[in-house]
Design an enzyme around this catalytic site. Structure first.
Site, short mmCIF file in Angstrom:
data_model
loop_
_atom_site.label_atom_id
_atom_site.label_comp_id
_atom_site.label_asym_id
_atom_site.label_seq_id
_atom_site.Cartn_x
_atom_site.Cartn_y
_atom_site.Cartn_z
N ASP A 23 -12.59 -12.01 16.62
CA ASP A 23 -11.35 -12.58 17.15
C ASP A 23 -10.23 -12.54 16.11
O ASP A 23 -9.05 -12.64 16.46
CB ASP A 23 -11.58 -14.02 17.60
N TYR A 74 -1.16 -4.51 18.25
CA TYR A 74 -0.25 -4.40 19.39
C TYR A 74 1.04 -3.67 19.01
O TYR A 74 1.29 -2.54 19.44
CB TYR A 74 0.09 -5.80 19.93
N HIS A 76 -3.55 -1.45 30.73
CA HIS A 76 -4.92 -1.41 30.21
C HIS A 76 -5.85 -0.61 31.14
O HIS A 76 -6.92 -0.18 30.70
CB HIS A 76 -5.47 -2.83 30.06
N GLU A 118 -4.89 -1.85 22.29
CA GLU A 118 -3.69 -2.67 22.39
C GLU A 118 -2.42 -1.94 21.95
O GLU A 118 -1.34 -2.19 22.48
CB GLU A 118 -3.87 -3.96 21.59
N HIS A 173 1.59 -5.01 31.10
CA HIS A 173 0.63 -4.84 30.01
C HIS A 173 -0.81 -4.79 30.52
O HIS A 173 -1.57 -3.88 30.18
CB HIS A 173 0.80 -5.99 29.01
N GLU A 174 -1.16 -5.76 31.36
CA GLU A 174 -2.54 -5.78 31.86
C GLU A 174 -2.81 -4.57 32.75
O GLU A 174 -3.92 -4.02 32.75
CB GLU A 174 -2.82 -7.09 32.60
#
Length: 631
Positions: free
Chosen positions: A403, A411, A329, A348, A325-326
């Protein structure tokens, strides 16, 4: 960033009554308010930044900071290069939060500045008068010991127990708590940094890192690619490095370095398959930094150096989808970025879709299908609890803390939308579309409307018989899931359902469940789909046979401990207490605090654990969970 939900409350915005502050006050539509908004949102307007990039836009940051571990302050200066978008612009407005501004200079000469009254969530606007020929301004400042984007850890809170640790977390709008800048994702900058630390510690940043640099307390960094402010990151600790491939490696405290490198050794393979499918990796290297357990997230996609929680080091690579996932990005989010927090799903949703594809390419369809089902179930849980306005991909966040956008909607709903496009036009065609999309918008920050226009000019024109504007509008701008949305399935989980039901019906004992070859995903599916209420004998049987209370897998332990809380299964409470005290990842601790808060006895237990854990929790973890333990 990996998935999590936060519940934070916005407050009205106040400005100082100085002439300069009044002169440079941002437009009314950028100010949050408690009242319901009846006017239409303006696409591309960042309602969570005071800055004025439409008049003066910062292009480069030169950062010079000293980390004072005694005062818990970063002390130094930020020099901002800027260009005037409007020729007559005479004021630069940047975002700050709890910064002690010492002076502001242009070419070494002090200039007038004004700091507005602080807003609880957005901080303060710093308005700077600009001389006519100026193109650079320097701000001397110090951070607050309680900066929302900085955590200072004592030696006892680290793996090695000998040295302190510092790390920053800038998403969504916490960069302004440690750097005065235009803290909006639509403003992309390059940066250089000079960081001074105690000599026993190493500094690393979301920039070019050299693992062979001597640990002499003096470090320099360069980030040549333009990035939004939320991707600026710094960590300082007793760190070593180990390579995992030609372009990949891991920084960690020596005590966990080998375990981390072994766990994430497939990172290079992930990088290669993603390049082959979606185009070149544009950031030179992809390294990982393993943080102490107090890190509030699973991971943060800081370019060149993703920040990773140690809670995913399971020993069997079962939780490495977080690394995928990271890494993903690096294409969706870092290279093509959401312009405002309304558009987070562009980061996301695309990244979650890519995560599933990477996992399938590296580990096979069987694992992909299991993870997709678990993601879908998580999405359904959010759809069952979130109000309709929070189920929309292009969410209206005016008057709220940005946030609040973090849920499974951007997502998993975003990924499901892309999966439907893939199924409609074919995988090969959709992959070609994504590769072209990443190339077309490389190093740009775009809005939802920009994406829709691009979709209209590409896929809708190419496949008018398969796609419709009305359906796309429903996915992006309406709550819930459209009728007929894709539903992931997994044959492996059918067997889990059968075994679970047979045990619940009393047809077999727990010892008769053939779980020897179960993966983490099968265990999670088995536990997550249990009835909320189980009997004491049932809980004892599961625990005795499967040793769930003592599971060393943090995700499995989380699922079991949540069952224990919901059923007041006291034999698991010692482990529960230890879990809450030593882990700061919100995805894992928030549901436990929330469940404990449902009973007076549970709330008292939660309060005791929270008070012990609080000194080691990140400020965001404290804010997210303290409401559950308040009297």
């Amino acid at each position: 960033m990996n998935k999590l939900s936060w519940v934070l409350i916005s407050a009205p915005l106040l400005f100082a009554c100085s002439d300069l502050a009044n002169k440079t006050q941002p437009p009314t539509e950028k100010m949050p308010a408690d009242a319901t908004h009846t006017s239409a949102m303006v696409s591309g307007t960042d309602y969570h930044s005071f800055s004025n990039p439409d008049e003066v836009r910062v292009t480069h940051l030169d950062l010079s900071l000293t980390a004072d571990f005694n005062l818990h302050e970063l002390i130094g200066s930020a020099t901002l290069d800027f260009k005037r978008i409007k020729d007559d612009a005479d004021t630069l407005i940047v975002d700050t939060r709890d910064l002690a501004i010492k002076q502001v200079t242009v070419n070494g000469e002090p200039v007038e500045y004004s700091l507005s009254e602080p807003d609880e969530n957005l901080g303060s606007a710093l308005s700077i008068s600009l001389p006519k020929q100026a193109s650079q301004v320097t701000i001397d400042y110090a951070t607050s010991p309680n900066a929302s984007g900085v955590q200072w850890l004592t030696p006892a809170q680290t793996q090695g127990k000998k040295h302190p640790f510092l790390f920053t977390q800038a998403q969504a709008i916490h960069a302004r708590s440690f750097i005065p800048l235009q803290d909006s994702p639509q403003v992309r900058i390059t940066y250089d940094a000079h960081i001074r630390t105690p000599k026993a510690l190493r500094a690393v940043m979301s920039a070019a890192n050299d693992p062979d640099t001597p640990m002499d307390g003096d470090y320099t960094f360069t980030m040549p690619q333009p990035i939004p402010s939320y991707l600026i990151a710094l960590a300082i600790g007793h760190l070593d490095f180990k390579a995992m491939g030609k372009r990949t490696g891991v920084y960690a405290e020596p005590e966990i370095l080998d375990a981390a490198a072994a766990e994430f050794e497939d990172t290079e393979s992930m990088l290669e398959v993603t390049e082959n499918t979606y185009g070149p990796y544009r950031w030179d290297r992809y390294d990982l930094l393993i943080l102490p357990p107090s890190f509030p997230f699973g991971g943060m996609e800081n370019p060149r150096l993703s920040f990773i929680t140690p809670t995913v080091i399971a020993g069997d690579k079962s939780l490495v989808s977080l690394i995928a996932h990271e890494l993903a990005h690096s294409w969706s989010g870092n290279t093509v970025t959401n312009a405002t927090w309304r558009d987070l799903w562009l980061n996301e949703g695309f990244t979650t879709y890519l995560t599933y594809r990477i996992m399938e390419m590296v580990y096979g369809e069987h694992r992909f299908s299991m993870e997709a089902v678990l993601g879908y179930q998580s999405l359904q849980a959010d759809l069952n609890t979130l109000p309709p306005k929070d189920q929309i991909l292009a969410i209206d966040l005016r008057g709220r803390n940005p946030d609040d956008v973090f849920s499974d909607i951007p997502y998993e709903k975003g990924a499901l939308f892309l999966r439907e496009l893939e199924q409609k036009v074919g995988r090969a065609n959709f992959d070609a579309f994504l590769m072209a999309y990443f190339d077309h918008f490389a190093f740009q920050s775009i809005t939802t409307d920009t994406f829709v226009d691009y979709l209209n000019d590409t896929l809708l024109k190419q496949y008018p018989d398969k796609l419709s504007k009305a359906r796309i509008h429903q996915w992006i701008f309406e709550p819930g899931l459209p009728e007929g949305a894709p539903v992931p399935v997994s044959d492996a989980f059918d067997k889990i359902d059968t075994a679970r039901q047979a045990w619940l019906d009393g047809d077999i004992s727990a010892a008769q469940i053939n779980s020897a070859q179960w993966t983490t995903h099968e265990w999670l599916y088995f536990l997550n789909n249990m009835p909320k209420q189980l009997s004491e004998p049932q809980l004892n049987e599961l625990d005795t046979v499967f040793h769930l209370t003592q599971s060393t897998n943090n995700e499995i332990a989380h699922s079991w401990l949540l069952i224990a809380v919901n059923n007041e299964y006291k034999p698991a409470y010692d482990r529960l207490y230890d879990y809450l005290v030593h882990i700061g990842r919100n995805k894992l601790v928030k549901p436990l605090y929330q469940a404990l808060a449902q009973t007076p006895e549970g709330k008292a237990f939660a309060k005791k654990a929270f008070e012990e854990a609080k000194p080691g929790y990140h400020p965001l973890t404290i804010r997210v969970n303290e409401g559950f333990v308040e009297d």
